[in-house]
Design an enzyme around this catalytic site. Structure first.
Site, PDB file in Angstrom:
ATOM      1  N   ASP A 116       0.869  -1.165   0.000  1.00  0.00           N
ATOM      2  CA  ASP A 116       0.000   0.000   0.000  1.00  0.00           C
ATOM      3  C   ASP A 116       0.914   1.225   0.000  1.00  0.00           C
ATOM      4  O   ASP A 116       2.101   1.144   0.351  1.00  0.00           O
ATOM      5  CB  ASP A 116      -0.958   0.003   1.200  1.00  0.00           C
ATOM      6  CG  ASP A 116      -2.174   0.896   0.934  1.00  0.00           C
ATOM      7  OD1 ASP A 116      -2.093   1.761   0.037  1.00  0.00           O
ATOM      8  OD2 ASP A 116      -3.191   0.745   1.628  1.00  0.00           O
TER       9      ASP A 116
HETATM   10  C1  BGC Z   1      -5.039   3.155  -0.256  1.00  0.00           C
HETATM   11  C2  BGC Z   1      -5.043   2.117  -1.351  1.00  0.00           C
HETATM   12  C3  BGC Z   1      -4.815   2.782  -2.672  1.00  0.00           C
HETATM   13  C4  BGC Z   1      -3.512   3.549  -2.620  1.00  0.00           C
HETATM   14  C5  BGC Z   1      -3.142   4.240  -3.910  1.00  0.00           C
HETATM   15  C6  BGC Z   1      -3.813   4.047  -0.317  1.00  0.00           C
HETATM   16  O1  BGC Z   1      -3.961   5.127   0.533  1.00  0.00           O
HETATM   17  O2  BGC Z   1      -5.115   2.518   1.003  1.00  0.00           O
HETATM   18  O3  BGC Z   1      -6.260   1.400  -1.347  1.00  0.00           O
HETATM   19  O4  BGC Z   1      -4.819   1.841  -3.696  1.00  0.00           O
HETATM   20  O5  BGC Z   1      -3.602   4.521  -1.610  1.00  0.00           O
HETATM   21  O6  BGC Z   1      -3.931   5.353  -4.131  1.00  0.00           O
END
Ligand code: BGC
Length: 714
Positions: A240
């Site tokens: 993540d």
């Molecule tokens: C989120 C993810 C997301 C990623 C990219 C993170 O803050 O938890 O679900 O895919 O950002 O935007």
């Protein structure tokens, strides 16, 4: 040049042999907010990613969180994952996946960051709308066809997220989820396991939080042990965004690609520090090779190197039809006393539509799942579209974040309700797109508070289950002047309705329901579509009734204890005899279904149990309808604690008025098993089980005891 005669695995080994350490490491981290580094010299392009899963997110520059802002990134807006799960229709999950995959490829992406399949543990989690259900089986059953739909024909990979036990937004970067091993295995892992083993997901996103003492990103037992070795996952683990915090631990734990939110790409843990770690012998070069092997494998799977790679197609007209089909089947009719619904368009000459959610869009908010929808039909627009000028529709806002105007708005709404033939209140929750949606005035709570308490969004959990902006009062006062007013709740999670649930005769639950959501809602309200959605989550009467709050902890701070254990969602409500507001699996129809003739045949082999459960469902009303038949299993003689009922099968059946169909649901040994921590095996104990067939978890229509003749361990 790589020889064409080699198979992909051989080509991968040749490429690895040609790559320098620096090049290999370049492939293992973000070199733009949503892409890795490409290796020009060897014709290896960067891997391009984008958020999902309701559509492909807008374009960002490599090094800024301000969207590029061109007109080329408007896309098809699919109903949110919770809405999709509310259809209980696996075919629709597959078609939704196909749409998302095609749109992602159409936008030039290699990986679409979704679906989110974390378990909905508390109704307060800000990302519940992005997840599917409180039940691992329903989540897994819907996720598998979705994943297959994305990947099968689109030359695109999913990235199933967030692995694992990421069930809240509060302190999400550091909170440690304290969950016991049995619960971990029975509740929080199964959907991911299905996504890997049955869905064949090519990539998985590692969650932010800590688990068993380590951040998931540093958790070797989780990534290397369970995911890669036990489940034989041969794909890529993507972090993540900024979930990696330790080069050596994460590299050796099985993390493959580090993505993050900052622009200092060379300083990422998996950039220069990783090269240094290899040079100093803290991370073996073979560990890097293995990451690159997985990354190249994914690239071959999505045909990155092929001239015939699929082109994809975004904003295709047929994609909109899929969003409409899903929206139609996701809407759940919660209450319909005296058959108030459907409304009769011939009789309704004047219609009052009350509530801000009738008139605002939601696709542009919620956090990383936000998108630029090509269009979004609001409930108000949908109603006007289907009533075609023959009904005089008037709108009153009814509530607003500007509490100073509360009394005025309620009065306006009540006056309008008094003089209208029919009244529809559309309330609920909303996302927040930007500051503009937060009406700024002296009496409005400050922005942080506003977001925290009132909004369904990534990054925040709600602090209570109440409807925001004094909607309870609005609804009560409108119901006082017209007790046939229809209440529509548009939310991404359960909310409390106790203040008016007894007074309201008709209640409908809808969701952030895609670009055609408003049309689908209008069709349900006026009977062009017979509702068939069933709640994929329990709606409690009050927050204190939710297991995470009653027995467990939420949201905790440094740690959050999952003391409720396996009693998540309806597993708790049914076992502890707590009456919910609306139970898991609930959803009415404009027709009625009768269940008969339960017939169970059991075939026990040496290694497995094959059970066929057959029964008949008849549409005894006068309208065509769809019924989600649900199969629950109850272990009557368990030696360990078990939930009273557990969902182990379902089937959605289409029935014309008067029609009868036989439904068959097959079960195998997994349907009877619990996870035994002593020997770390799934265990079926011989003895009596009950098979329960219902129209919801509380509306069991047929049941029968069966005897499992021997025990199984697997
Ligand atoms: C989120 C993810 C997301 C990623 C990219 C993170 O803050 O938890 O679900 O895919 O950002 O935007």
């Amino acid at each position: 040049m790589i020889k064409a005669t080699l198979n992909n695995e051989e080509k991968i080994e040749e490429l690895i042999a040609e790559l320098t350490l620096e090049e290999k490491v370049g492939m293992c981290h973000g070199n733009g907010l949503f892409r890795t580094e490409g290796i020009k010299r060897l014709n290896i392009p960067p891997i391009k990613m984008s958020d999902g899963p309701i559509g492909v997110r807008n374009e960002f520059p490599d090094d800024s969180w301000t969207p590029i802002g061109n007109s080329d990134d408007y896309v098809t807006y699919l109903p949110c994952s919770l809405a999709l799960a509310s259809t209980w229709n696996t075919e629709l999950a597959h078609r939704s996946g196909e749409v998302l995959g095609s749109e992602a490829r159409g936008r030039g992406k290699d990986i679409i960051l979704g679906p989110g399949i974390n378990i909905i543990r508390s109704p307060l989690c800000g990302r519940n709308f992005e997840y599917m259900s409180e039940d691992p089986y329903l989540t897994g059953r819907m996720a598998v066809p979705f994943i297959r739909g994305v990947q099968e024909n689109n030359d695109v990979s999913v990235c199933v997220k967030h692995f694992a036990v990421n069930n809240q937004e509060t302190e999400r970067l550091n909170v440690e989820a304290i969950v016991d091993e049995r619960t971990f295995r029975e509740i929080y892992l199964p959907a991911f396991e299905m996504a890997v083993k049955e869905g064949d997901a090519y990539s998985i996103m590692c969650a932010y939080n800590k688990l068993f003492g380590y951040h998931c990103s540093n958790n070797k037992e989780l990534l290397q042990g369970i995911l890669k070795e036990e489940w034989e996952f041969d794909g890529v683990v993507v972090s993540d965004w900024s979930a990696v915090n330790n080069t050596e631990l994460a590299a050796n734990a099985g993390m493959d690609i580090e993505m993050s939110v900052t622009f200092n790409f060379d300083d990422y843990f998996f950039a220069n520090p990783l090269i240094k770690a290899v040079k100093e012998g803290r991370v073996k070069e073979e560990v890097i090779n293995e990451k690159v092997r997985r990354i190249l494998r994914l690239m071959y799977k999505v045909n990155v190197f092929s001239e015939d790679r699929k082109r994809g197609n975004y904003n295709a007209p047929e994609h909109r039809q899929v969003t409409l089909d899903v929206a139609r089947e996701s809407i759940a009719l919660l209450k319909n006393k005296n058959n108030i619904l459907p409304l009769n368009s011939k009789k309704v000459k004047t219609l009052a539509v009350i509530g801000e959610n009738a008139n605002i869009i939601h696709s542009n908010g919620g956090g990383s799942a936000e998108i630029k929808a090509l269009y979004e039909i609001t409930p108000l627009l949908g109603l006007k579209m289907i009533l075609g000028g023959q009904t005089d529709i008037k709108y009153a806002k009814g509530y607003s974040s500007d509490l100073s105007s509360k009394e005025k708005l309620i009065k306006e709404a009540v006056e309008l309700a008094k003089v209208s033939d029919a009244v529809i209140i559309v309330g609920g929750l909303k996302h927040v797109a930007d500051d503009l949606q937060l009406e700024n005035n002296a009496l409005s709570v400050n922005k942080e508070e506003e977001v925290k308490h009132r909004i369904d969004s990534e990054g925040y959990d709600k602090s209570d289950l109440k409807l925001p902006y004094e909607q309870d009062e609005l609804i009560k006062r409108v119901l006082e002047v017209n007790n046939n007013a229809v209440v529509v709740m548009l939310t991404g999670s359960a909310i409390e309705m106790t203040e008016w649930v007894d007074e309201a005769n008709a209640i409908i639950q809808t969701w952030y329901n895609g670009m055609e959501g408003g049309r689908a809602l209008a069709e349900v309200l006026f009977g062009a579509v017979n509702p068939s959605g069933k709640l994929p989550i329990t709606f409690p009467k009050a927050l204190e009734d939710s297991p995470a709050h009653k027995i467990g902890e939420f949201p905790g701070s440094e740690t959050v204890k999952y003391t409720e254990g396996i009693y998540v969602g309806y597993r708790y409500f049914s076992s502890y005899d707590v009456e919910p507001l609306f139970c898991f699996g609930h959803g009415l129809s404009y027709t009625e279904f009768k269940y008969d003739d339960l017939n169970i045949s059991i075939n026990e082999e040496l290694e497995n149990i094959d059970i066929s459960v057959k029964f008949e469902v008849t549409n005894v009303g006068d309208k065509t309808g769809l019924e989600v038949t649900q199969l629950y299993v109850s272990d009557l003689e368990a030696s360990v604690e078990r939930p009273k009922i557990e969902l182990k099968g379902f089937d959605k059946v289409y029935l014309e008025a008067g029609e009868t169909k036989e439904v068959e649901i097959k079960l195998d040994k997994k349907a009877f098993a619990f996870y035994c921590v002593d020997d770390k095996k799934w265990t079926v104990e011989e003895g009596k089980f009950e098979i329960l067939i219902g129209s919801s978890s509380n509306d069991i229509r047929l049941q029968s005891e069966i005897n499992v003749g021997s025990s199984y361990k697997f």
